[in-house]
Design a protein around this motif. Sequence first.
Motif, short mmCIF file in Angstrom:
data_model
loop_
_atom_site.label_atom_id
_atom_site.label_comp_id
_atom_site.label_asym_id
_atom_site.label_seq_id
_atom_site.Cartn_x
_atom_site.Cartn_y
_atom_site.Cartn_z
N ASN A 272 50.66 58.92 49.04
CA ASN A 272 51.78 59.25 48.15
C ASN A 272 52.49 60.50 48.62
O ASN A 272 53.72 60.55 48.66
CB ASN A 272 51.27 59.44 46.71
CG ASN A 272 51.39 58.17 45.88
OD1 ASN A 272 52.49 57.73 45.56
ND2 ASN A 272 50.26 57.58 45.55
N VAL A 273 51.70 61.53 48.95
CA VAL A 273 52.29 62.79 49.40
C VAL A 273 53.07 62.56 50.70
O VAL A 273 54.17 63.07 50.89
CB VAL A 273 51.21 63.86 49.59
CG1 VAL A 273 51.79 65.12 50.22
CG2 VAL A 273 50.57 64.20 48.25
N ALA A 274 52.50 61.72 51.57
CA ALA A 274 53.16 61.46 52.86
C ALA A 274 54.53 60.81 52.68
O ALA A 274 55.41 60.97 53.52
CB ALA A 274 52.27 60.55 53.72
N MET A 275 54.71 60.12 51.57
CA MET A 275 56.01 59.50 51.30
C MET A 275 57.13 60.55 51.25
O MET A 275 58.28 60.26 51.57
CB MET A 275 55.96 58.77 49.98
CG MET A 275 56.61 57.43 50.05
SD MET A 275 56.22 56.45 48.61
CE MET A 275 56.81 54.88 49.21
N GLY A 276 56.78 61.77 50.85
CA GLY A 276 57.77 62.84 50.81
C GLY A 276 58.31 63.19 52.19
O GLY A 276 59.35 63.84 52.30
N LEU A 277 57.61 62.77 53.23
CA LEU A 277 58.06 63.07 54.60
C LEU A 277 58.92 61.96 55.18
O LEU A 277 59.33 62.02 56.34
CB LEU A 277 56.85 63.28 55.52
CG LEU A 277 56.19 64.65 55.48
CD1 LEU A 277 55.01 64.68 56.44
CD2 LEU A 277 57.17 65.75 55.80
N LEU B 158 61.12 63.35 62.70
CA LEU B 158 61.27 64.39 63.72
C LEU B 158 59.94 65.01 64.11
O LEU B 158 59.85 65.75 65.08
CB LEU B 158 62.21 65.50 63.21
CG LEU B 158 63.56 65.01 62.69
CD1 LEU B 158 64.29 66.11 61.96
CD2 LEU B 158 64.39 64.47 63.84
N LEU B 159 58.89 64.71 63.33
CA LEU B 159 57.60 65.35 63.57
C LEU B 159 56.69 64.45 64.38
O LEU B 159 56.82 63.22 64.33
CB LEU B 159 56.91 65.64 62.24
CG LEU B 159 57.62 66.57 61.26
CD1 LEU B 159 56.91 66.54 59.92
CD2 LEU B 159 57.63 67.99 61.82
N SER B 160 55.76 65.06 65.09
CA SER B 160 54.71 64.26 65.72
C SER B 160 53.76 63.81 64.62
O SER B 160 53.73 64.38 63.53
CB SER B 160 53.96 65.09 66.74
OG SER B 160 53.14 66.03 66.07
N LYS B 161 52.98 62.76 64.91
CA LYS B 161 52.05 62.24 63.90
C LYS B 161 51.10 63.34 63.43
O LYS B 161 50.82 63.48 62.25
CB LYS B 161 51.25 61.08 64.48
CG LYS B 161 51.98 59.77 64.32
CD LYS B 161 50.98 58.64 64.15
CE LYS B 161 51.67 57.42 63.56
NZ LYS B 161 51.40 56.17 64.20
N ALA B 162 50.62 64.13 64.41
CA ALA B 162 49.65 65.17 64.07
C ALA B 162 50.29 66.22 63.17
O ALA B 162 49.69 66.67 62.20
CB ALA B 162 49.12 65.81 65.35
N ASP B 163 51.53 66.60 63.49
CA ASP B 163 52.22 67.60 62.66
C ASP B 163 52.45 67.08 61.25
O ASP B 163 52.29 67.80 60.27
CB ASP B 163 53.57 67.97 63.29
CG ASP B 163 53.40 68.93 64.46
OD1 ASP B 163 52.26 69.42 64.64
OD2 ASP B 163 54.38 69.18 65.17
N ALA B 164 52.83 65.81 61.16
CA ALA B 164 53.07 65.21 59.85
C ALA B 164 51.78 65.23 59.04
O ALA B 164 51.78 65.58 57.86
CB ALA B 164 53.59 63.78 60.00
N ARG B 165 50.68 64.86 59.70
CA ARG B 165 49.40 64.84 59.00
C ARG B 165 49.04 66.24 58.52
O ARG B 165 48.61 66.43 57.39
CB ARG B 165 48.30 64.28 59.92
CG ARG B 165 47.12 63.75 59.18
CD ARG B 165 46.15 63.02 60.10
NE ARG B 165 46.81 61.98 60.88
CZ ARG B 165 46.61 61.79 62.19
NH1 ARG B 165 45.76 62.56 62.86
NH2 ARG B 165 47.24 60.82 62.82
#
Lengths: 269, 289
Positions: free
Chosen positions: A107-112, A118-125
């Motif tokens: 759910n929180v990830a949906m905000g991204l 623009l972010l790498s997967k690791a940065d997004a996580r």
Amino acid sequence: MTASAVVTRQGATVDIVGVSKSFNQRSDSARVVLRDVNLTVRSGEFVSIVGASGCGKTTLIRMVAGLAPYSSGMIRVGDTIVKGVPKRLGFVFQDAALMPWRTVRANVAMGLNETGALLSKADARTKVEEAMGLVGLSAFADYYPGQLSGGMKQRAGLARALVSEPDLMLMDEPFGALDAFTRLRLQEELAAIVARTTTTTMFVTHDVDEAVFLSDRIVVMSTSPGTVKDIIEVDLPRPRLRREGLLDNRRAAELRDQVLGLVIEDQAR
Amino acid sequence: MARTIAPSDQLVSDALSHSLADQRPDRAAGARERRNRRLMLSLPFVSVILFLVIWQIIGSNTDPILLATPIDTVKAFWDLLSSGELAPAFATAMGDLAAGYTLAMVVGILSGVVIGRSPVVERIVNPYINFFQATPLIALVPLVVIWFGVGFPARVTITFMLAVWSIVINTSTGVKETPHSLLDVSRVYKLNRFSVITKVALPNAVPSIFAGLRIALGKALIGMVIAQMEISVTGLGGIITNYGNAFKTAYLLAGVFTASLVGVIAAALLEVVRRWAFPWTRDQSPGHL
Ligand SMILES: Nc1ncnc2c1ncn2[C@@H]1O[C@H](COP(=O)(O)OP(=O)(O)O)[C@@H](O)[C@H]1O
Ligand SMILES: [Mg+2]
């Protein structure tokens, strides 16, 4: 946060100029809900909007969010006139509005969704984990909303709004449905979080004490049709301290009475 | 001004430890609940055993053409199994059901989504849905035979035809009932049209879709057995028809119960898929199985 992800940002300004809103009813008569609303919110400011139920607070904030059209006037967020949903917006809903089929983390990830490309997967996580940490939900990352208390759901909704580091946060009575203790705790956490960011915040509430505790300014609205009745400057130093749930300060009590007086005066009309 | 999200402060972690403590379940109450549950779970078995005993008593005092006893039925079942007649019939039944039901699932969910998302399409197809809902579709069996002959395609068509409507209706209802607040969320966080369907509307419809799938399964079973009885005289339906015509009631009943077994297995598979693929629906009580 990784160094590359630190961006110098500024909260958005919000200009609401002569905005009116009417809903078309079944019979041709349109009902005017908001008339000639004027309000300017400065970058990084925390503004609360209080007023009796039905005065159009939700309608106003949804129009700022681009979720509902306005009938006349103009709303500008940053230097863009609002037509659709503005860029870099965070919205916290009264009922949290989490997807029941997603874990807290998802759910929180949906905000991204908007900025995450623009972010790498690791940065997004990392960002998602940080946002959950910020609202104290790290231990519940894998829980589904159905397994959370009301306060925890609101924390998750808040994390979803914060994760993209929005320029503008809109909150529609986010703590309205919570019990008094949870509400106080979340108010304090919100104050601490907002103090660390540059975001501009518009916060709808019917709790005058909450408004005094959190705000730089309080917009008092009158009913039928809704419009800005008065704007009160909250000249209390920060951080603000509480005792027994209330601000421990004579000036705070004065402000509270002033705002309450304005709302009651309007209802007595 | 630089903005960073830093780890939470003391205030927040205090709050967290509080909420953790609130979460612990009461163990003694749990044990009591489990014992009650076990008692409740044993009730259906007691009921079934009692029923079989009564049936045996009545059956052994009745003409075996009118009613076979449970023991005779089990014997007939064993006979069909060891003669090698049952396994292929069972496989044919499972195959017909799988083909017709899967087709109904795919067509039903896809068209349900389109109908649920588009008020225009909904208005256009509504008369047909209402018509097919109201029509006893079994009456169309002769027409299906004229179109598709008497083989596998005709049987699959009947199975599909009976099953598809509940899936269409439940899917479109579930999709239509996506809460406004969730649609607002998808607009605020800028999901595109496709993501709104796959990430919001469809997941929201899952409990409703599974309710529809369950109703559809019952109807698909009826369609499959009727098609095997009336069109091809094959599979389990064929066993039921042939032994019925020969007045071998025990064998007929053995065929009927094998058909129930097909239904039970299919329903169990459906439930396994739901729990495995959609864990968030686990807490909602599935009612009965
Ligand atoms: N979609 C709508 N159609 C018609 N009237 C509406 C609609 N949404 C809100 N209203 C009306 O607008 C008024 C203001 O509603 P709202 O903004 O929700 O008030 P508040 O949030 O201050 O309680 C209410 O009288 C409500 O009935
Ligand atoms: Mg409201």
